[in-house]
Scaffold this motif. Sequence first.
Motif, PDB file in Angstrom:
ATOM      1  N   LEU A  29       0.840  -1.189   0.000  1.00  0.00           N
ATOM      2  CA  LEU A  29       0.000   0.000   0.000  1.00  0.00           C
ATOM      3  C   LEU A  29       0.884   1.252   0.000  1.00  0.00           C
ATOM      4  CD1 LEU A  29      -2.614  -1.168   2.660  1.00  0.00           C
ATOM      5  CD2 LEU A  29      -2.898  -1.148   0.173  1.00  0.00           C
ATOM      6  N   ILE A  30       0.268   2.403  -0.245  1.00  0.00           N
ATOM      7  CA  ILE A  30       0.998   3.671  -0.184  1.00  0.00           C
ATOM      8  C   ILE A  30       0.377   4.508   0.928  1.00  0.00           C
ATOM      9  CG2 ILE A  30       1.649   5.757  -1.429  1.00  0.00           C
ATOM     10  CD1 ILE A  30       1.375   4.190  -4.012  1.00  0.00           C
ATOM     11  N   PRO A  31       1.062   4.623   2.068  1.00  0.00           N
ATOM     12  CA  PRO A  31       2.334   3.961   2.411  1.00  0.00           C
ATOM     13  C   PRO A  31       2.076   2.530   2.893  1.00  0.00           C
ATOM     14  CG  PRO A  31       1.612   5.303   4.240  1.00  0.00           C
ATOM     15  CD  PRO A  31       0.605   5.536   3.138  1.00  0.00           C
ATOM     16  N   PRO A  32       3.132   1.693   2.949  1.00  0.00           N
ATOM     17  CA  PRO A  32       2.977   0.348   3.506  1.00  0.00           C
ATOM     18  C   PRO A  32       2.383   0.416   4.917  1.00  0.00           C
ATOM     19  CG  PRO A  32       5.084   0.562   2.414  1.00  0.00           C
ATOM     20  CD  PRO A  32       4.501   1.940   2.458  1.00  0.00           C
ATOM     21  N   LEU A  33       1.456  -0.517   5.197  1.00  0.00           N
ATOM     22  CA  LEU A  33       0.615  -0.412   6.394  1.00  0.00           C
ATOM     23  C   LEU A  33       1.231  -1.102   7.607  1.00  0.00           C
ATOM     24  CD1 LEU A  33      -2.184   0.489   7.517  1.00  0.00           C
ATOM     25  CD2 LEU A  33      -3.029  -1.784   6.825  1.00  0.00           C
ATOM     26  N   THR A  34       1.368  -0.357   8.698  1.00  0.00           N
ATOM     27  CA  THR A  34       1.675  -0.955   9.998  1.00  0.00           C
ATOM     28  C   THR A  34       0.434  -1.696  10.475  1.00  0.00           C
ATOM     29  OG1 THR A  34       3.262   0.763  10.602  1.00  0.00           O
ATOM     30  CG2 THR A  34       2.248  -0.457  12.405  1.00  0.00           C
ATOM     31  N   THR A  35       0.615  -2.906  11.003  1.00  0.00           N
ATOM     32  CA  THR A  35      -0.547  -3.726  11.328  1.00  0.00           C
ATOM     33  C   THR A  35      -0.186  -4.778  12.378  1.00  0.00           C
ATOM     34  OG1 THR A  35      -2.319  -5.079  10.339  1.00  0.00           O
ATOM     35  CG2 THR A  35      -0.096  -5.380   9.460  1.00  0.00           C
ATOM     36  N   ILE A  36      -1.206  -5.496  12.822  1.00  0.00           N
ATOM     37  CA  ILE A  36      -1.042  -6.606  13.767  1.00  0.00           C
ATOM     38  C   ILE A  36      -1.200  -7.911  12.997  1.00  0.00           C
ATOM     39  CG2 ILE A  36      -1.937  -7.746  15.827  1.00  0.00           C
ATOM     40  CD1 ILE A  36      -0.576  -5.127  16.445  1.00  0.00           C
ATOM     41  N   GLN A  37      -0.200  -8.759  13.093  1.00  0.00           N
ATOM     42  CA  GLN A  37      -0.203 -10.032  12.363  1.00  0.00           C
ATOM     43  C   GLN A  37      -0.721 -11.155  13.258  1.00  0.00           C
ATOM     44  OE1 GLN A  37       3.526 -12.507  11.479  1.00  0.00           O
ATOM     45  NE2 GLN A  37       3.273 -11.308   9.605  1.00  0.00           N
ATOM     46  N   GLN A  38      -1.651 -11.949  12.714  1.00  0.00           N
ATOM     47  CA  GLN A  38      -2.177 -13.111  13.421  1.00  0.00           C
ATOM     48  C   GLN A  38      -1.616 -14.390  12.797  1.00  0.00           C
ATOM     49  OE1 GLN A  38      -6.382 -12.780  14.853  1.00  0.00           O
ATOM     50  NE2 GLN A  38      -6.628 -11.494  13.045  1.00  0.00           N
ATOM     51  N   ASP A  39      -1.235 -15.339  13.639  1.00  0.00           N
ATOM     52  CA  ASP A  39      -0.700 -16.619  13.151  1.00  0.00           C
ATOM     53  C   ASP A  39      -1.875 -17.584  12.941  1.00  0.00           C
ATOM     54  OD1 ASP A  39       0.577 -18.987  12.604  1.00  0.00           O
ATOM     55  OD2 ASP A  39       2.057 -18.806  14.215  1.00  0.00           O
ATOM     56  N   PHE A  40      -2.485 -17.526  11.751  1.00  0.00           N
ATOM     57  CA  PHE A  40      -3.655 -18.340  11.477  1.00  0.00           C
ATOM     58  C   PHE A  40      -3.319 -19.827  11.421  1.00  0.00           C
ATOM     59  CE2 PHE A  40      -4.822 -14.206   9.439  1.00  0.00           C
ATOM     60  CZ  PHE A  40      -5.855 -13.881  10.305  1.00  0.00           C
ATOM     61  N   ASP A  41      -2.116 -20.177  10.973  1.00  0.00           N
ATOM     62  CA  ASP A  41      -1.730 -21.591  10.936  1.00  0.00           C
ATOM     63  C   ASP A  41      -1.705 -22.183  12.343  1.00  0.00           C
ATOM     64  OD1 ASP A  41      -1.473 -21.550   8.199  1.00  0.00           O
ATOM     65  OD2 ASP A  41       0.683 -21.185   8.214  1.00  0.00           O
ATOM     66  N   ALA A  42      -1.204 -21.427  13.305  1.00  0.00           N
ATOM     67  CA  ALA A  42      -1.190 -21.902  14.693  1.00  0.00           C
ATOM     68  C   ALA A  42      -2.603 -22.086  15.212  1.00  0.00           C
ATOM     69  CB  ALA A  42      -0.417 -20.931  15.581  1.00  0.00           C
ATOM     70  N   VAL A  43      -3.510 -21.185  14.840  1.00  0.00           N
ATOM     71  CA  VAL A  43      -4.906 -21.308  15.262  1.00  0.00           C
ATOM     72  C   VAL A  43      -5.513 -22.597  14.703  1.00  0.00           C
ATOM     73  CG1 VAL A  43      -7.212 -20.292  15.072  1.00  0.00           C
ATOM     74  CG2 VAL A  43      -5.235 -18.821  15.524  1.00  0.00           C
ATOM     75  N   GLY A  44      -5.268 -22.879  13.419  1.00  0.00           N
ATOM     76  CA  GLY A  44      -5.803 -24.096  12.814  1.00  0.00           C
ATOM     77  C   GLY A  44      -5.283 -25.353  13.483  1.00  0.00           C
ATOM     78  N   ARG A  45      -3.971 -25.379  13.755  1.00  0.00           N
ATOM     79  CA  ARG A  45      -3.398 -26.566  14.408  1.00  0.00           C
ATOM     80  C   ARG A  45      -3.990 -26.767  15.797  1.00  0.00           C
ATOM     81  NH1 ARG A  45       1.342 -24.384  12.054  1.00  0.00           N
ATOM     82  NH2 ARG A  45       1.962 -23.464  14.055  1.00  0.00           N
ATOM     83  N   GLN A  86       5.567   1.857   7.117  1.00  0.00           N
ATOM     84  CA  GLN A  86       5.724   3.300   6.957  1.00  0.00           C
ATOM     85  C   GLN A  86       4.452   4.117   7.177  1.00  0.00           C
ATOM     86  OE1 GLN A  86       7.399   1.118   4.488  1.00  0.00           O
ATOM     87  NE2 GLN A  86       8.935   1.300   6.105  1.00  0.00           N
ATOM     88  N   SER A  87       3.357   3.495   7.593  1.00  0.00           N
ATOM     89  CA  SER A  87       2.125   4.271   7.811  1.00  0.00           C
ATOM     90  C   SER A  87       2.062   4.886   9.202  1.00  0.00           C
ATOM     91  CB  SER A  87       0.886   3.393   7.591  1.00  0.00           C
ATOM     92  OG  SER A  87       0.802   2.391   8.599  1.00  0.00           O
ATOM     93  N   THR A  88       3.090   4.677  10.022  1.00  0.00           N
ATOM     94  CA  THR A  88       3.116   5.270  11.357  1.00  0.00           C
ATOM     95  C   THR A  88       4.430   6.007  11.565  1.00  0.00           C
ATOM     96  OG1 THR A  88       3.911   3.149  12.257  1.00  0.00           O
ATOM     97  CG2 THR A  88       1.554   3.617  12.441  1.00  0.00           C
ATOM     98  N   ALA A  89       4.344   7.129  12.271  1.00  0.00           N
ATOM     99  CA  ALA A  89       5.514   7.954  12.570  1.00  0.00           C
ATOM    100  C   ALA A  89       5.140   8.872  13.726  1.00  0.00           C
ATOM    101  CB  ALA A  89       5.928   8.773  11.347  1.00  0.00           C
TER     102      ALA A  89
END
Length: 327
Positions: free
Chosen positions: A266-282, A311-314
């Motif tokens: 994205l413009i700018p690249p998005l700061t975000t929270i990543q979820q480990d979906f594979d761990a949830v499935g297991r 880069q979306s946060t500063a």
Amino acid sequence: MSHQTVSRVINGAPSIRRETRERVLEAIRRLDYRPNTAARALVRGRSGMIGIIGTARTLFGPTSIHRSVEDAARAAGYFATSVSLSEVTVRALSDATEHLMRVGVEGVVMIAGNDEALEVVRMTRSGVPFVVVEGDLSRASVTVGVDQVLGARMATEHLLDLGHREIVHVSGPLNWAEARARLEGWRQAMSAAGLRPPEPVEGDWRAHSGYVAGLRVGAMHRATAVFAANDQMAIGVLRALHERGRRVPQDVSVVGFDDVPEAPYLIPPLTTIQQDFDAVGRRAITAVTQAIDDTVPQRLPLVIPKLVVRQSTAPPTSTSDVFSGAG
């Protein structure tokens, strides 16, 4: 060798000698042998099937969890049969549950985003184990999920650490437990910093609702940061802020939640929270197979999310400070 020995090797019995195991595995490779799962299920008197009820499959989070549960079921030696619902009502969820019971599943994983799905779980007397993924994890006996409150706190604390004090939250629909949990995490972080949270703006997970919310935020001249409850709404916020003449991140920082594949582009690249979906499935399949085998399911800990800074946060700039004074 006897087929009992071969069977024990295929099923991973620990009592087989190493030399015997290697000879059997070599024969399996040479013959390109594949176990007949249906026949094995017939011998055991069990279907070998796990049912999955998926809701909101147009959304990134539920879709990712659904795929990870299917993959984990196959890896555990089960067939996965799925029912995807286009609308989430008590009637539709009840019909889906009844369908899975008719095909003989041994357990059900329900990807329950909203309160109606959890109500069906509470009312269902199916005789097979139910595992709830996400949703309100306090309202079902066997649950698996990501620590949504922690993730929202991480997002908000990141903005606070940068120096932001007026942080607006664009929430998901509040009949979804995940939306309420992320709202609570934002409030906790703001309160812990000695700040009074502004009124949140409610969305519906879609980019358009984020766009509408972003237009409102763009008119809030004191706001220097936005925490959106998912990345799709954050994308809408980015567009709206651009139209309002508010630069990201110079005037307003933006954080999302989920880490969709498009987030780095994205413009700018998005700061975000990543979820480990594979761990949830297991963990979901571990919980349901433990229940199928009459093992008391362990209370599995919540999966810990991860903050991904882009880069979306500063820090708030002097320009945004001057601009905030206009309101």
